[in-house]
Design a protein around this motif. Structure first.
Motif, mmCIF file in Angstrom:
data_model
loop_
_atom_site.group_PDB
_atom_site.id
_atom_site.type_symbol
_atom_site.label_atom_id
_atom_site.label_comp_id
_atom_site.label_asym_id
_atom_site.label_seq_id
_atom_site.Cartn_x
_atom_site.Cartn_y
_atom_site.Cartn_z
ATOM 1 N N VAL A 1 -6.805 72.671 38.943
ATOM 2 C CA VAL A 1 -6.129 73.771 39.644
ATOM 3 C C VAL A 1 -4.992 73.220 40.495
ATOM 4 O O VAL A 1 -3.885 73.772 40.530
ATOM 5 C CB VAL A 1 -7.128 74.552 40.532
ATOM 6 N N MET A 2 -5.244 72.099 41.182
ATOM 7 C CA MET A 2 -4.222 71.509 42.043
ATOM 8 C C MET A 2 -3.015 71.026 41.235
ATOM 9 O O MET A 2 -1.868 71.305 41.592
ATOM 10 C CB MET A 2 -4.814 70.340 42.826
ATOM 11 N N ILE B 1 0.421 72.917 45.232
ATOM 12 C CA ILE B 1 -0.789 72.765 46.048
ATOM 13 C C ILE B 1 -0.908 71.353 46.614
ATOM 14 O O ILE B 1 -1.171 71.185 47.808
ATOM 15 C CB ILE B 1 -2.051 73.185 45.262
ATOM 16 N N PRO B 2 -0.680 70.289 45.822
ATOM 17 C CA PRO B 2 -0.785 68.948 46.426
ATOM 18 C C PRO B 2 0.156 68.769 47.620
ATOM 19 O O PRO B 2 -0.221 68.191 48.638
ATOM 20 C CB PRO B 2 -0.388 68.015 45.279
ATOM 21 N N ARG B 3 1.378 69.298 47.508
ATOM 22 C CA ARG B 3 2.329 69.198 48.607
ATOM 23 C C ARG B 3 1.831 69.978 49.823
ATOM 24 O O ARG B 3 1.988 69.525 50.966
ATOM 25 C CB ARG B 3 3.670 69.766 48.135
ATOM 26 N N TYR C 1 5.825 69.212 65.510
ATOM 27 C CA TYR C 1 6.696 69.236 64.328
ATOM 28 C C TYR C 1 8.134 68.911 64.699
ATOM 29 O O TYR C 1 8.815 68.178 64.007
ATOM 30 C CB TYR C 1 6.714 70.633 63.706
ATOM 31 N N GLN D 1 3.691 59.925 49.650
ATOM 32 C CA GLN D 1 3.034 60.935 50.474
ATOM 33 C C GLN D 1 1.521 60.792 50.408
ATOM 34 O O GLN D 1 0.830 61.041 51.396
ATOM 35 C CB GLN D 1 3.481 62.324 50.039
ATOM 36 N N SER E 1 -0.811 60.025 53.540
ATOM 37 C CA SER E 1 -1.971 60.839 53.905
ATOM 38 C C SER E 1 -3.145 59.956 54.295
ATOM 39 O O SER E 1 -3.878 60.241 55.249
ATOM 40 C CB SER E 1 -2.389 61.736 52.730
ATOM 41 N N ILE F 1 -1.268 70.502 50.513
ATOM 42 C CA ILE F 1 -2.385 69.731 51.072
ATOM 43 C C ILE F 1 -1.836 68.594 51.922
ATOM 44 O O ILE F 1 -2.366 68.295 52.995
ATOM 45 C CB ILE F 1 -3.295 69.208 49.937
ATOM 46 N N TYR F 2 -0.762 67.976 51.443
ATOM 47 C CA TYR F 2 -0.084 66.933 52.229
ATOM 48 C C TYR F 2 0.338 67.500 53.589
ATOM 49 O O TYR F 2 0.114 66.879 54.633
ATOM 50 C CB TYR F 2 1.123 66.420 51.442
ATOM 51 N N TRP F 3 0.887 68.723 53.578
ATOM 52 C CA TRP F 3 1.231 69.370 54.839
ATOM 53 C C TRP F 3 -0.001 69.569 55.708
ATOM 54 O O TRP F 3 0.035 69.327 56.924
ATOM 55 C CB TRP F 3 1.912 70.724 54.584
ATOM 56 N N ILE G 1 -2.729 67.883 55.797
ATOM 57 C CA ILE G 1 -3.159 66.609 56.374
ATOM 58 C C ILE G 1 -2.272 66.245 57.558
ATOM 59 O O ILE G 1 -2.752 65.863 58.624
ATOM 60 C CB ILE G 1 -3.159 65.492 55.306
ATOM 61 N N ILE G 2 -0.952 66.377 57.382
ATOM 62 C CA ILE G 2 -0.011 66.086 58.470
ATOM 63 C C ILE G 2 -0.352 66.917 59.706
ATOM 64 O O ILE G 2 -0.301 66.434 60.839
ATOM 65 C CB ILE G 2 1.442 66.386 58.028
ATOM 66 N N MET H 1 -2.583 58.559 57.717
ATOM 67 C CA MET H 1 -2.803 59.594 58.740
ATOM 68 C C MET H 1 -4.283 59.792 59.023
ATOM 69 O O MET H 1 -4.720 59.788 60.171
ATOM 70 C CB MET H 1 -2.233 60.933 58.257
ATOM 71 N N ILE H 2 -5.056 60.013 57.952
ATOM 72 C CA ILE H 2 -6.487 60.276 58.128
ATOM 73 C C ILE H 2 -7.153 59.060 58.757
ATOM 74 O O ILE H 2 -8.033 59.182 59.620
ATOM 75 C CB ILE H 2 -7.138 60.660 56.779
ATOM 76 N N SER I 1 -0.471 73.524 39.730
ATOM 77 C CA SER I 1 0.514 74.140 40.629
ATOM 78 C C SER I 1 1.792 73.309 40.731
ATOM 79 O O SER I 1 2.807 73.767 41.251
ATOM 80 C CB SER I 1 -0.099 74.337 42.023
ATOM 81 N N VAL I 2 1.742 72.053 40.267
ATOM 82 C CA VAL I 2 2.964 71.236 40.250
ATOM 83 C C VAL I 2 3.708 71.536 38.953
ATOM 84 O O VAL I 2 3.192 71.257 37.865
ATOM 85 C CB VAL I 2 2.620 69.730 40.333
#
Lengths: 297, 297, 297, 297
Positions: free
Chosen positions: C67-68, D209-211, C225, A236, A240, D213-215, D217-218, A243-244, C71-72
């Motif tokens: 912080v990021m 949060i990383p996931r 989507y 992923q 990313s 953020i991945y969303w 970006i998509i 994508m960018i 959250s995982v």
């Protein structure tokens, strides 16, 4: 000095149908009726020529619509009693037009083997061939070839001055766009391979490099079907980046083409008239006196 | 010479509400109160006119919001006690406005049969009609027509100078964009048919040409829902070509419109100096002599 | 004459950290150590000031990363022994910086109630508040507020000359972009409502107008989507129109912003120096002699 | 004065293979055959040099195709009898070329440790290593490294003048694009975090949060896979904002790059006249006197 250009409105409405094989402007004059037919079919200066083009356009659109709707099972079942005769009428019409085009031109072979000549023929044949075929699927394939008639609209539309401008901008930027495409191709090959290594596996959607490249194209062009998408965190993350990247480099073809449009717009407004007194150029189209020395142009 | 243009800020805040039927500037003067009402409703120069426009804008937005929220089942169930009276208040208000517009104008029919006149009427009727209807779905359809009120915001917004610039750029490029659209249409018809032949079949998603064309549009515009996507290798290869093509030719409309924006920006920055002899404008910045009459500038 | 601009390279590397409250350039001079701290924290001309900015940037990035990753779930479980102390070290550091900023400035309140002052405070509080809270989800919410620290990078980055150019282009086009957005909003409201009427129904995905508008936004922006997509033929036809429309009008914001970039690029290269002999302007930045009459500039 | 540029056509066809280590133009002249080989491999002025480049290009493309197709299980099973020998032939060829490159150059180490030298070596090794390995997956990984050969096409293509123009435009805009990327990064971090707070939960797709953020970006890049999409009303509203934002700010990189293309197009059309007195160039088209020394042009 440039001739006063017609307004956009005029160009759009009048030149739409200026269907003309310009090289044949000097009429063959072999026989009276042939010259007449030639004028109607190949030129659009006369009222008859214009009407012919409009009727042809309507016939093509109607025929394309029929081919499209025939492919929808339930529509075809209900309306085949209507589609079949209509198709035959249109085909006979196009066949007649095809024969007339050959007959009234001085060099028939140059038409027959031209791109549009082949298109015209190919879009006629399927209807006749379908008489001898009965297999449903192979028939569908053959009948679909009739959609080549769409190209005949191109033939009519290519005399639109707007199409000329767009095609010119695209033609001028074709080498740059090709190089850009080459770059995109390499990026998708590399990123596809990387994803194949990262996400690949027998149960994954990334089960081969070509498939991973297909994914990379879907992602880079921002289409994003979602039929193949990464599941691992690393995949992923790489995704990313693709994508960018795709989002940002879209700017390249846009920049190239925009530049061409601006250049060609600049060319149009160029006036190369020189002042008879001081020989300076750069005057506006509506200038009557030299703006540098004041003498009459 | 052009008047000093107001700053962007000024233009944005003040002209937003310059709702004006400019042709009616010369007031009817039939009776005092009519002239007064006409000034308030059709013009925005006075304080009352401005306030009227702001109240109207708020009422329209409120009414649009109500129609939207009413369509959400659970919100409608809980808040219908509040929505129904509010809707009636707003409808009566709009009806009053509609009647006043007709009364105070000199030529009522020209308003009634104008685009916005019809919109105004159509967005009023559903509320009254809903009194006589009881079927849930047909009622929903009728009530949704009220959303036409959104167009009334266009009527208010069309006097924004920014909207004028954008609309001008779009209007100037409308023929080029139309031709581009024609090209896109042909591409999607051809690519859709090709995919129908490659991927088609009774169990496939590409089961008819119109559906395949729908897929081609989804892909070319880079939307990519993923509800229809190719499964065969050849289909995916063709699909890749459509994607990259769609990605690249996005540059064409962008180039066209950007060119128009740049051209119109160039027009604005034109020299506003007028010739002291012939009073004509449009001279270049480096001109020393009038290009129309030859006298020194 | 314009000062010789630094090369792009210089501007990028040096000005990155020119963190400066420019209005405070005249140092307070209240006490020696305060003046010194002020110079280090608010300015970036000295070596100490630059180093401070770099350390701050690293600390912010590190803290955002923590912080990021917290959250995982699985990362947090394995590394919380490392994250917790690190977070405290960083928070104490930021607190110290916050106090120093207040102490060494002449008008503390102007900093405290500035946008960045509030951001600085808000990104500190969560760590302290988390001492008194135990609920998992509300804690997660509170702890996420620390990500506001990302804005502090903006504070550092806003002195980049590249950011200034981009922001200027966006600021100049803000009214046009707003009007474009207004247009987009009306289109999605109207198309959403149309789709609600066409595809709507209790089992459909288009079960309310707001949801249909959400679909229209997904489609018009070419995101696609695929969570909501039309199933009826008419719905797909309307959908196609929205897609092609969204594809084409993307040209509008692009044209607006590109125009601004080109205009601002043109402004930079302007030289308003006039020749002392013939008073003509339009000379290049590197010109030493008038190009019209040959006299020295 | 600049030499008359070749036409686009010429540049495209001839310069494609102008593979040249320009710094080595002065031939080593150590021994006759080495000088000869050097000319063939490193330069493209002679017929032999051009042919060498074309053969190399074909070999690379063939080898890339083989690596790609090998990864498709069923193709590999059926055609491995053909792929394996072909791969060995190509590898031996590339090895030979690699050795020759080292032998015939004056400073071998400068080639060996250059970017393309390392690429050349790395794309050779996997075939030899595969002799000693038997594990299927690790083998696949190693064999995929051969795709690095794609970079060798870049080496050939970088002398295309079109590639130079594009790369120059991208290089000139690299700082602006970087700053834009930084902005995009912050937006996706902030919007991702917001969505994590709004939609997050153990069963949600927004579970970290990383996931999220991945969303983001998509969504922002308008890719829109649909593998992660919001389900709550608030989430969909925030999502809409991200979409429209991503749709609008695409204008920024486009504007930056377009501006660079236009600037570099402007540079090209510069006057190439040199002052007869001081020999400096860069005069305007309407200049009568040298702007550097004041003598008449």
């Amino acid at each position: 000095m440039l001739r006063k250009l017609p307004t956009s409105q005029e160009r759009f409405s009048y030149s739409f149908i200026k269907l003309a094989n310009v090289r044949d402007k000097k009429k063959p004059a072999t026989s009276d009726w042939r010259a007449k037919v030639h004028e109607v079919i190949y030129e659009a200066d006369t009222r008859a020529g214009k009407n012919f083009d409009i009727i042809l356009l309507v016939a093509i659109l109607l025929s394309v619509l029929v081919v499209m709707l025939e492919s929808v099972t339930w529509i075809n079942e209900e309306l085949s009693w209507f589609f079949q005769p209509l198709e035959w009428v249109l085909t006979v019409l196009f066949t007649l037009e095809y024969i007339l085009r050959i007959v009234c031109i001085r060099k028939p072979w140059s038409y027959i083997f031209s791109f549009y000549g082949i298109i015209d023929l190919l879009s006629l044949l399927p209807t006749y061939i379908s008489l001898f075929f009965t297999g449903t699927h192979s028939l569908a394939v053959i009948r679909s070839i009739r959609l080549l008639r769409v190209f005949r609209i191109f033939k009519l539309a290519q005399f639109l001055s707007e199409a000329t401008t767009i095609m010119k901008a695209l033609r001028n930027s074709r080498y740059k766009i090709s190089v850009f495409m080459l770059g995109v191709l390499m990026i998708v090959i590399i990123m596809g391979t990387v994803m194949y290594l990262v996400e690949g596996g027998p149960d994954s959607n990334f089960d081969s490099i070509p498939r991973s490249i297909y994914w990379a194209i879907i992602t880079l062009t921002t289409v994003g079907y979602g039929d193949i998408s990464p599941v691992t965190a690393l995949g992923q993350a790489i995704s990313s980046i693709v994508m960018i990247f795709g989002y940002a480099i879209l700017a390249v073809p846009t920049g190239i083409v925009t530049n061409e449009f601006i250049k060609s717009a600049g060319d149009k407004s160029n006036n190369t008239q020189a002042c008879p007194n001081c020989s300076l150029e750069g005057h506006d189209d509506d200038a009557k006196f030299c703006k540098f020395c004041g003498s009459e142009l």
